[in-house]
Structure formats: structure tokens, C-alpha cells
Design a protein around this motif. Structure first.
Motif, PDB file in Angstrom:
ATOM      1  N   THR A   1       2.191   6.428  -7.090  1.00 23.97           N
ATOM      2  CA  THR A   1       1.161   7.245  -7.719  1.00 23.97           C
ATOM      3  C   THR A   1       1.320   8.724  -7.390  1.00 23.97           C
ATOM      4  O   THR A   1       0.813   9.578  -8.115  1.00 23.97           O
TER       5      THR A   1
ATOM      6  N   TYR B   1       0.836  -1.205   0.000  1.00 23.27           N
ATOM      7  CA  TYR B   1       0.000   0.000   0.000  1.00 23.27           C
ATOM      8  C   TYR B   1       0.872   1.258   0.000  1.00 23.27           C
ATOM      9  O   TYR B   1       0.612   2.210  -0.747  1.00 23.27           O
TER      10      TYR B   1
ATOM     11  N   GLU C   1      -8.352   1.805  -5.284  1.00 21.03           N
ATOM     12  CA  GLU C   1      -7.806   3.041  -4.720  1.00 21.03           C
ATOM     13  C   GLU C   1      -6.712   3.652  -5.581  1.00 21.03           C
ATOM     14  O   GLU C   1      -6.488   4.864  -5.533  1.00 21.03           O
ATOM     15  N   PHE C   2      -6.027   2.822  -6.369  1.00 21.96           N
ATOM     16  CA  PHE C   2      -4.916   3.306  -7.185  1.00 21.96           C
ATOM     17  C   PHE C   2      -5.089   2.823  -8.622  1.00 21.96           C
ATOM     18  O   PHE C   2      -5.576   1.710  -8.856  1.00 21.96           O
TER      19      PHE C   2
ATOM     20  N   TYR D   1      -5.787  -3.418  -4.212  1.00 24.99           N
ATOM     21  CA  TYR D   1      -5.869  -1.969  -4.045  1.00 24.99           C
ATOM     22  C   TYR D   1      -6.219  -1.267  -5.349  1.00 24.99           C
ATOM     23  O   TYR D   1      -6.066  -0.040  -5.456  1.00 24.99           O
TER      24      TYR D   1
ATOM     25  N   LEU E   1       2.504   1.773  -3.412  1.00 21.44           N
ATOM     26  CA  LEU E   1       1.560   2.319  -4.383  1.00 21.44           C
ATOM     27  C   LEU E   1       1.279   3.795  -4.109  1.00 21.44           C
ATOM     28  O   LEU E   1       1.130   4.597  -5.040  1.00 21.44           O
ATOM     29  N   THR E   2       1.213   4.159  -2.845  1.00 20.42           N
ATOM     30  CA  THR E   2       1.009   5.557  -2.481  1.00 20.42           C
ATOM     31  C   THR E   2       2.152   6.424  -3.001  1.00 20.42           C
ATOM     32  O   THR E   2       1.926   7.490  -3.590  1.00 20.42           O
TER      33      THR E   2
ATOM     34  N   GLY F   1       0.409  10.774   0.564  1.00 22.11           N
ATOM     35  CA  GLY F   1       0.787  11.599  -0.574  1.00 22.11           C
ATOM     36  C   GLY F   1       1.779  12.690  -0.233  1.00 22.11           C
ATOM     37  O   GLY F   1       2.597  13.083  -1.079  1.00 22.11           O
TER      38      GLY F   1
ATOM     39  N   ASP G   1       1.785   9.528 -12.973  1.00 24.83           N
ATOM     40  CA  ASP G   1       0.407   9.162 -13.283  1.00 24.83           C
ATOM     41  C   ASP G   1       0.323   7.905 -14.128  1.00 24.83           C
ATOM     42  O   ASP G   1      -0.758   7.499 -14.558  1.00 24.83           O
TER      43      ASP G   1
ATOM     44  N   VAL H   1       1.741   4.090 -13.630  1.00 26.22           N
ATOM     45  CA  VAL H   1       2.438   3.213 -12.695  1.00 26.22           C
ATOM     46  C   VAL H   1       2.285   1.756 -13.130  1.00 26.22           C
ATOM     47  O   VAL H   1       1.203   1.327 -13.529  1.00 26.22           O
TER      48      VAL H   1
ATOM     49  N   PHE I   1      -3.167   1.528 -11.779  1.00 31.06           N
ATOM     50  CA  PHE I   1      -1.876   0.990 -12.175  1.00 31.06           C
ATOM     51  C   PHE I   1      -2.072  -0.218 -13.078  1.00 31.06           C
ATOM     52  O   PHE I   1      -3.153  -0.807 -13.141  1.00 31.06           O
TER      53      PHE I   1
END
Length: 302
Positions: free
Chosen positions: A36, A29, A58-59, A55, A32-33, A216, A40, A42, A61
Motif C-alpha cells: 500500500t 501485515y 487497516e488497508f 487487516y 500489506l504495508t 510506510g 493505491d 493492491v 485491497f
């Protein structure tokens, strides 16, 4: 050999981040945070049986799920990701390329049995270049790279708020070769509360930080540090020059010197046939091809 010194400058760089921690500490997680927050577009090279896809709500990719973890497989995957223009790649996790099926430990064992009578020292001598090629591909990728590494776990006994003795799971060293952290700009350890402790950082504002549930804002801090420099040509830039523009050995030789000086000799790119190849090998091949194309009498080549 002539040595020429020139003024040092800070080039606009790409992130090289390693996140370590025991199972359940939030490595995927957090990776990925960060990814991203830096790009833009990934890609995730997933060795964890598709765990990153949990995930996907939420993301945004793209994923590549692997089942076998030979070092050259990661090189090929990174070459393909670079060719596809992914601005950030997450390798989740790098541990599998050490101790998983086909990983470094299996490579050493196979080499030792094949040619050294089971002697692991001989096995390491044969297998070590594969690992070096893999690490070179990671650190010279033309985008941001975030890797996760599993930590071995242990238990410590602590007192809870009522004074009772209770066990708590803690992470130890990552399951990777000794010194792997030196290959990255930022290294952080995650615990089961998803608290990130920065253990190594070339960014002074991030060094020695303790960051609960990094988000972020942490990615933005990395981006600010990386952006404080001039643009720098990457492996894809040199690949395109070698294949599409440079038509003389002199041009290729100059490019080769620049590639080596920038530490991109081992960068993995995709050649004109769609195969992964080290950028330095591509330059050497082009130099040889152009040499063979020269006419023997010194006239114009056909």
C-alpha cells in the motif's frame, strides 16, 4: 548471430520483494504495508484461508482466495491482476505453490509416478518448466510484487534477564526451492518481534539494514530507489500493441525481439478471449496469424 552492445541505462522498475519468517512474525501485515506504500490499488492472492482479510480495516485491497496451488494457477491469477490494473500484488504465501495442494512438490511426485516409475529425477525434469513459468510470471508482472514465504522454525535456548534458560522460536530457511531469493531485488527475514533483517538488496541504501516493525517509511525508501530511472514499457504495453495496433509480421517480429530483450517473454497477460497466456506466445501466435493472412499472389489482403 550478431551481438550488438548498447549503453546501459536504469529503467524505472517495479519492486520485487520477498519476506520470509516463521508463523506469527508479521509477514502478511508487513507485505500489506509495503504494497500500500507503493500503490493505491493492491491485490492479494491469498493462500492462507483469508488471513489477509483480518487487516481489511487497516488497508484497502482486493483479494483472491485460492484453495489449490498449481503453478499455472498463480500464472492465471497474475494475468488477471495485471489486466485489472493492480499496481501491486501480494502473494501470501508463495510457500503453498511449493508444498501445498497441487504445488511443485505434488507436481513432481505425480510426474514421477506417471512416467518415471517413481523416480523423482524424472519427475523434476517434467515439472521444472511449470516452476520456471511461474517465476517468470512473478518477476515480469507489470506492477510491484511482494511475496511471503514461511520459514521452518526451530528453538534455541537463551538466558533471560533473570539468568534462566528459556526457549526462543527462530526461523530458518524458507520453505521453497534452494536459491529462490535470487529472483527478487529485496529479501528480508522477519522474526517474532517483527524485526526485518535485510539479507539481500540491490538497493544500496537498504542493504544489510535491521528494521524494527517496518512501516510506510520502508516502502517509501523502496519507491525512491525504484523511481530513479526512466519509464520502461511493460507487458501490458506490448500486449496492447500486439492485439490492437501491429498489423504486419515485421512489426510483431520487432516487438518480439524487444520483449525478449526486456525479459518479458514469460510475462503472463490476458489475451482477447480473456485467457492467460505468456506474452512471448502471444507474439508468436500473432506473427503466425499475420503470415497466414498474406495473399499468395503478393496483392492486397482482403
Amino acid at each position: 548471430m550478431n551481438f550488438s552492445f548498447e549503453p546501459a541505462t536504469k529503467d524505472e522498475a517495479k519492486a520485487r520483494v520477498a519476506l520470509t519468517g516463521p508463523s506469527g512474525s508479521g509477514k502478511t501485515y508487513t507485505a500489506l504495508t509495503v504494497a500500500t506504500g507503493l500503490s493505491d490499488k493492491v491485490a492479494v492472492i491469498d493462500t492462507e484461508r483469508g488471513s489477509a482479510s483480518k487487516y481489511a480495516d487497516e488497508f484497502a485491497f482486493s483479494r483472491l482466495n485460492l484453495q489449490s496451488f498449481e503453478p499455472h494457477t498463480l500464472c492465471q491469477a497474475l494475468a488477471a491482476a495485471g489486466a485489472a490494473g493492480f499496481g501491486a500484488v501480494v502473494v501470501d504465501s508463495l510457500t503453498h505453490f511449493w508444498s501445498g495442494t497441487g504445488g511443485m512438490l505434488e507436481q513432481v511426485d505425480a510426474a514421477a509416478k506417471r512416467g518415471y516409475g517413481g523416480n523423482s529425477f524424472g519427475g523434476w525434469k517434467e515439472a521444472r518448466p511449470q516452476e520456471r513459468q511461474m517465476i517468470d510470471a512473478l518477476v515480469s508482472y507489470p506492477g510491484h510484487v511482494i511475496v511471503t514465504m514461511r520459514s521452518k522454525t526451530d528453538y534455541v535456548i537463551e538466558e533471560d534477564q533473570r539468568g534462566r534458560k528459556v526457549p526462543r522460536k527462530v526461523g530458518l530457511k524458507p520453505e521453497q526451492r534452494e536459491g529462490i531469493e535470487y529472483e527478487f531485488d529485496i529479501v528480508g527475514d522477519l522474526d517474532h518481534e517483527n524485526t526485518l533483517v535485510i539479507t539481500k538488496s540491490r538497493a544500496r541504501d537498504i542493504a544489510n539494514r535491521v528494521i524494527p516493525k517496518p512501516g510506510g517509511e520502508f516502502a517509501q525508501e523502496i519507491a525512491v530507489w525504484l523511481g530513479d530511472g526512466k519509464p520502461s514499457p511493460d507487458a501490458l504495453h506490448f500486449r496492447d500493441l500486439l492485439l490492437d495496433q501491429y498489423a504486419t509480421q515485421e512489426d510483431v517480429a520487432a516487438a518480439g525481439a524487444d520483449i525478449r530483450a526486456r525479459g518479458l517473454f514469460g510475462a503472463q497477460v490476458v489475451n482477447e478471449h480473456g485467457d492467460a497466456v505468456a506474452l512471448g506466445e502471444l507474439a508468436r501466435r500473432r506473427w503466425n496469424e499475420l503470415g497466414k493472412a498474406k495473399p499468395a499472389d503478393g496483392g492486397e489482403a482482403a
